[in-house]
Design an enzyme around this catalytic site. Sequence first.
Site, mmCIF file in Angstrom:
data_model
loop_
_atom_site.group_PDB
_atom_site.id
_atom_site.type_symbol
_atom_site.label_atom_id
_atom_site.label_comp_id
_atom_site.label_asym_id
_atom_site.label_seq_id
_atom_site.Cartn_x
_atom_site.Cartn_y
_atom_site.Cartn_z
ATOM 1 N N CYS A 194 32.790 -6.220 -6.322
ATOM 2 C CA CYS A 194 31.820 -6.550 -4.944
ATOM 3 C C CYS A 194 30.911 -6.559 -6.164
ATOM 4 O O CYS A 194 30.723 -7.561 -6.961
ATOM 5 C CB CYS A 194 31.488 -5.307 -3.672
ATOM 6 S SG CYS A 194 30.208 -6.252 -3.131
ATOM 7 N N HIS A 208 35.622 -5.054 -0.718
ATOM 8 C CA HIS A 208 36.624 -3.471 -0.715
ATOM 9 C C HIS A 208 37.871 -3.132 -0.439
ATOM 10 O O HIS A 208 37.884 -2.074 0.735
ATOM 11 C CB HIS A 208 35.172 -2.751 -0.058
ATOM 12 C CG HIS A 208 33.728 -2.502 -1.106
ATOM 13 N ND1 HIS A 208 33.702 -1.918 -1.159
ATOM 14 C CD2 HIS A 208 32.998 -3.321 -0.739
ATOM 15 C CE1 HIS A 208 32.100 -2.415 -2.495
ATOM 16 N NE2 HIS A 208 31.885 -2.842 -1.949
ATOM 17 N N GLU A 250 39.259 -0.943 -2.085
ATOM 18 C CA GLU A 250 39.852 0.175 -1.939
ATOM 19 C C GLU A 250 39.473 0.852 -0.587
ATOM 20 O O GLU A 250 39.974 2.067 -0.384
ATOM 21 C CB GLU A 250 38.637 1.279 -2.874
ATOM 22 C CG GLU A 250 37.094 1.081 -2.653
ATOM 23 C CD GLU A 250 36.947 0.164 -2.626
ATOM 24 O OE1 GLU A 250 35.395 0.064 -1.863
ATOM 25 O OE2 GLU A 250 36.890 -1.134 -2.969
#
Length: 234
Positions: free
Chosen positions: A105, A209, A211
């Site tokens: 990001c 994102h 993760e």
Amino acid sequence: MKPIIGVTTDVDNAGNHLTNASYIDAILKAGGVPIILPTGIDRDVQQLCNMLDGLLLTGGGDVDPVHLGEDPHPKLGEVTPERDSVELLLARQFLNANKPILGICRGMQLLNIVFGGGIYQDMQAQYDKPLLQHIQQSKRWFTSHEVKVTRQTKFHAIVGMDVIRVNSFHHQAVKDIGRPLVVSAIANDGIVEVIESTAHAFVIGVQWHPEMLMMKGDVYSNRLFDAFVRACKK
């Protein structure tokens, strides 16, 4: 031995260093050892680069447009100059050492700036085509929109798909891609979603994102972090 990977942090108004546990969990799951990097380590960047095997540039607030040679747009969000300073130094040091970098990001946008590229300070105000919803209203681990992956890129080799679905939480985006970066994926509205360097072993930035998607077992997010940590072992 497991590779040691530096993870950059955000800073709140009280000076507290913050990082989402999802970044730590993703590196651990992929077989790396995460080390949290605070601000204020500008003089130690060379030593840290020597010690670390890879760098994760995390998401967060906006990058100060002074690094673009621009004045702040009215829609610019909160900036953290001390974070910008150390992350730019870290990114340049790791690039010079040809050590792996994964930007997420904000981290992707910062990478583009390091390579001489630009960013939209606010997509809604500055992008001249109709936009998808890039700040999703669903849970953070839900996928929101498609991205089209460019064939014959490192990222395509990692995910093995022409189209994947991702989550989305950003009002800024990259433009004027810096060289030797190339665009590896775009959203259906044309917003750049992945960049990668053609001159480094592993330098990839993604606009979403992964993760957070790993929390629900997203296969492509797992492949990305596995590839990143594997590159840090070399």
